[in-house]
Design a protein around this motif. Structure first.
Motif, PDB file in Angstrom:
ATOM      1  N   SER A 170       0.807  -1.218   0.000  1.00  0.00           N
ATOM      2  CA  SER A 170       0.000   0.000   0.000  1.00  0.00           C
ATOM      3  C   SER A 170       0.842   1.271   0.000  1.00  0.00           C
ATOM      4  O   SER A 170       0.317   2.366  -0.177  1.00  0.00           O
ATOM      5  CB  SER A 170      -0.949   0.029   1.210  1.00  0.00           C
ATOM      6  OG  SER A 170      -0.250   0.303   2.400  1.00  0.00           O
TER       7      SER A 170
ATOM      8  N   TYR B 108      -1.380   4.044  -4.143  1.00  0.00           N
ATOM      9  CA  TYR B 108      -2.658   4.055  -3.429  1.00  0.00           C
ATOM     10  C   TYR B 108      -2.628   5.158  -2.373  1.00  0.00           C
ATOM     11  O   TYR B 108      -1.703   5.215  -1.561  1.00  0.00           O
ATOM     12  CB  TYR B 108      -2.930   2.711  -2.747  1.00  0.00           C
ATOM     13  CG  TYR B 108      -2.842   1.524  -3.673  1.00  0.00           C
ATOM     14  CD1 TYR B 108      -3.803   1.316  -4.658  1.00  0.00           C
ATOM     15  CD2 TYR B 108      -1.795   0.617  -3.567  1.00  0.00           C
ATOM     16  CE1 TYR B 108      -3.725   0.223  -5.511  1.00  0.00           C
ATOM     17  CE2 TYR B 108      -1.705  -0.471  -4.412  1.00  0.00           C
ATOM     18  CZ  TYR B 108      -2.675  -0.661  -5.384  1.00  0.00           C
ATOM     19  OH  TYR B 108      -2.588  -1.745  -6.229  1.00  0.00           O
TER      20      TYR B 108
ATOM     21  N   SER C 127      -6.294   3.015   0.610  1.00  0.00           N
ATOM     22  CA  SER C 127      -5.830   1.892   1.428  1.00  0.00           C
ATOM     23  C   SER C 127      -6.831   1.539   2.511  1.00  0.00           C
ATOM     24  O   SER C 127      -7.113   0.360   2.767  1.00  0.00           O
ATOM     25  CB  SER C 127      -4.468   2.229   2.049  1.00  0.00           C
ATOM     26  OG  SER C 127      -3.493   2.420   1.053  1.00  0.00           O
TER      27      SER C 127
ATOM     28  N   PRO D 203      -3.896  -4.622  -0.619  1.00  0.00           N
ATOM     29  CA  PRO D 203      -2.684  -3.852  -0.278  1.00  0.00           C
ATOM     30  C   PRO D 203      -2.743  -3.367   1.173  1.00  0.00           C
ATOM     31  O   PRO D 203      -3.741  -2.762   1.589  1.00  0.00           O
ATOM     32  CB  PRO D 203      -2.728  -2.673  -1.258  1.00  0.00           C
ATOM     33  CG  PRO D 203      -3.623  -3.110  -2.374  1.00  0.00           C
ATOM     34  CD  PRO D 203      -4.645  -3.998  -1.733  1.00  0.00           C
TER      35      PRO D 203
END
Length: 255
Positions: A40, A51, A56, A93
């Motif tokens: 992430s 992201y 996230s 993630p």
């Protein structure tokens, strides 16, 4: 952080591991030379987060909502951090980076795709002293256990920290795995674990690309394959294919 001469044989890897101080109990294998960042927090080619923070958190929240029908004991997940552990296993993630207590598992991760790597890229294994890492960033002389009932806010620490949890799935158990947790920084350019220039915390070993097949063949001869890393039916198929690849590779080498 120490960069050593690239290795070419399993015996050289074993020799390096035997020379390590006992405190370097964790490791992570990578198929290429990549920054040590969790999924992430990874960056695109412009060094921008792939992201956002909002994305996230959205991923994790949606996983919580939609996973219950597919879990045997969904109410058994005790904290946000355990949800991260569980969700990462299924591709969400997160800010967790996998490590293992088994250095041979790390080596297998580094070379597992040797027969698919047409460029023969160098692989690497990173060795971590988790006690020194946590001393540096959390002022704790232990791997933090997120499942022991202690109230922890991992955002309060100054940098990435080593944590362990219950072994919530078969892969974590098979791989003897645990994690390094990263704080949710806006710009993670300077956040990779490998930016820590401290040989008492992190050491690196490079596997020379053109010798990955040889090392994978040696691991296979010792009974280590995909089912070692991923105890599931798909790995049986991958081991069958790998066995044939290794046989043909060794046969070609004898000609």
């Amino acid at each position: 952080m120490i960069s050593n001469e690239p290795i070419e044989k399993l015996s050289e890897f074993t020799e390096f591991v035997e020379s390590l101080p006992n405190e370097f109990m964790l490791s992570r294998g990578q198929a290429g030379e990549y920054d040590l960042l969790p999924s992430s927090l990874r960056l695109d080619k412009s060094n921008i987060r792939k992201y956002s923070r909002m994305a996230s958190q959205y991923f994790l929240n949606e996983f919580k909502i939609n996973s219950h029908n597919y879990m045997r004991f969904p109410t058994d997940i005790n904290s946000e951090y355990e949800w991260m552990v569980y969700a990462q296993h299924y591709g969400i993630p997160t800010r967790l980076l996998d490590f293992t207590f088994s250095h041979v598992v790390s080596l297998m991760f580094a070379v597992e795709n040797a027969f698919e790597d047409e460029e023969n890229k160098d692989a690497e294994v990173w060795f971590l002293n988790p006690i020194q890492l946590n001393n540096k960033f959390a002022h704790r002389s232990e791997i933090l256990n997120i499942a022991n009932g202690e109230s922890l806010n991992l955002e309060n620490y100054e940098g990435p920290i080593a944590i362990k949890s219950r072994k919530l799935n078969e892969r974590i158990n098979a791989q003897n795995g645990l994690f390094v947790y990263f704080q949710d920084v806006i710009n993670p350019v300077e956040s990779p674990l490998n930016k820590i220039v401290d040989e008492n915390i992190l050491k690196r070993l490079v596997i020379k690309g053109e010798y990955k097949k040889d090392i994978l063949s040696s691991l296979y001869s010792m009974g280590i394959g995909f089912t070692t890393l991923y105890p599931e039916l798909q790995s049986v198929s991958k081991d069958i294919i790998m066995k044939l690849n290794i046989q043909e590779y060794l046969r070609a080498g004898d000609e």
